[in-house]
Design a protein around this motif. Structure first.
Motif, PDB file in Angstrom:
ATOM      1  N   LEU A  62       3.370   5.750  -5.786  1.00 33.81           N
ATOM      2  CA  LEU A  62       3.110   5.886  -7.222  1.00 33.81           C
ATOM      3  C   LEU A  62       2.032   6.944  -7.493  1.00 33.81           C
ATOM      4  O   LEU A  62       2.158   7.757  -8.412  1.00 33.81           O
ATOM      5  CB  LEU A  62       2.686   4.544  -7.816  1.00 33.81           C
ATOM      6  N   VAL A  63       0.978   6.937  -6.684  1.00 36.02           N
ATOM      7  CA  VAL A  63      -0.090   7.923  -6.851  1.00 36.02           C
ATOM      8  C   VAL A  63       0.453   9.330  -6.599  1.00 36.02           C
ATOM      9  O   VAL A  63       0.142  10.275  -7.327  1.00 36.02           O
ATOM     10  CB  VAL A  63      -1.278   7.601  -5.905  1.00 36.02           C
ATOM     11  N   LYS A  64       1.302   9.472  -5.577  1.00 34.49           N
ATOM     12  CA  LYS A  64       1.891  10.777  -5.262  1.00 34.49           C
ATOM     13  C   LYS A  64       2.759  11.263  -6.423  1.00 34.49           C
ATOM     14  O   LYS A  64       2.688  12.430  -6.812  1.00 34.49           O
ATOM     15  CB  LYS A  64       2.726  10.685  -3.991  1.00 34.49           C
ATOM     16  N   GLU A  65       3.564  10.363  -6.982  1.00 32.64           N
ATOM     17  CA  GLU A  65       4.396  10.740  -8.130  1.00 32.64           C
ATOM     18  C   GLU A  65       3.532  11.175  -9.306  1.00 32.64           C
ATOM     19  O   GLU A  65       3.857  12.144 -10.009  1.00 32.64           O
ATOM     20  CB  GLU A  65       5.297   9.575  -8.536  1.00 32.64           C
ATOM     21  N   GLU A  66       2.439  10.460  -9.543  1.00 32.14           N
ATOM     22  CA  GLU A  66       1.538  10.806 -10.646  1.00 32.14           C
ATOM     23  C   GLU A  66       0.965  12.214 -10.457  1.00 32.14           C
ATOM     24  O   GLU A  66       0.981  13.031 -11.375  1.00 32.14           O
ATOM     25  CB  GLU A  66       0.417   9.777 -10.718  1.00 32.14           C
TER      26      GLU A  66
ATOM     27  N   LYS B 121       0.828  -1.206   0.000  1.00 31.80           N
ATOM     28  CA  LYS B 121       0.000   0.000   0.000  1.00 31.80           C
ATOM     29  C   LYS B 121       0.864   1.258   0.000  1.00 31.80           C
ATOM     30  O   LYS B 121       0.533   2.241  -0.667  1.00 31.80           O
ATOM     31  CB  LYS B 121      -0.938   0.001   1.203  1.00 31.80           C
ATOM     32  N   ARG B 122       1.981   1.238   0.750  1.00 36.38           N
ATOM     33  CA  ARG B 122       2.889   2.391   0.738  1.00 36.38           C
ATOM     34  C   ARG B 122       3.451   2.629  -0.660  1.00 36.38           C
ATOM     35  O   ARG B 122       3.559   3.769  -1.114  1.00 36.38           O
ATOM     36  CB  ARG B 122       4.026   2.176   1.742  1.00 36.38           C
ATOM     37  N   ASN B 123       3.817   1.536  -1.346  1.00 37.87           N
ATOM     38  CA  ASN B 123       4.327   1.667  -2.714  1.00 37.87           C
ATOM     39  C   ASN B 123       3.252   2.221  -3.643  1.00 37.87           C
ATOM     40  O   ASN B 123       3.536   3.072  -4.499  1.00 37.87           O
ATOM     41  CB  ASN B 123       4.825   0.320  -3.229  1.00 37.87           C
ATOM     42  N   ASP B 124       2.029   1.746  -3.491  1.00 39.02           N
ATOM     43  CA  ASP B 124       0.924   2.256  -4.310  1.00 39.02           C
ATOM     44  C   ASP B 124       0.716   3.743  -4.069  1.00 39.02           C
ATOM     45  O   ASP B 124       0.520   4.513  -5.013  1.00 39.02           O
ATOM     46  CB  ASP B 124      -0.365   1.488  -4.026  1.00 39.02           C
TER      47      ASP B 124
END
Length: 132
Positions: free
Chosen positions: A74-78, A68-71
């Motif tokens: 990724l959302v934050k980077e997007e 979940k942290r990795n997900d």
């Protein structure tokens, strides 16, 4: 614990409750509480708890949280990339606006008068002007 030991414990518990009910009628509430506690312990698998199962569950939860942290990363980077793209577009629009303002400031008086006249036209007059 093996199955026979569990069965022995349950039988002893029920026999003890039955003896309390028969010989001590004033302890009925306590007997029912003991029975409920014994059943709760049995249902919660207290007799069969294993350190390995708990460690496996902890590892599974840690893996799930890591995923979940990795997900979320990724959302934050997007969203950061979208924000940077919007910021770049806004900077470009600011530059274009400044350029247009500078060009408008450099217009001569006849061009300024024509622009003022065009901005004061009604909708019908603008349609007529665009058709010609």
């Amino acid at each position: 614990m093996n199955k026979t030991l569990k069965t022995v414990i349950i039988v002893v518990l029920f026999v003890g409750v039955a003896i309390l009910l028969i010989f001590r009628s004033d302890l009925i509430g306590q007997a029912f509480a003991a029975l409920a506690g014994g059943l709760a312990a049995f249902k919660s698998k207290l007799f069969n708890s294993s350190r390995i199962n708990v460690e496996e569950e902890i590892n599974n939860i840690e893996l799930e949280h890591k995923q979940k942290r990795n997900d979320w990363a990724l959302v934050k980077e997007e969203y950061d990339s979208k924000f940077n793209a919007l910021k770049a577009r806004m900077d470009y629009l600011d530059y274009k606006s400044a350029t247009i303002s500078k060009q408008l400031g450099e217009l001569d008086t006849t061009e300024k008068a024509a622009l003022k006249k065009n901005s004061n036209l009604s909708d019908d007059e603008l349609l007529d002007w665009l058709r010609n």
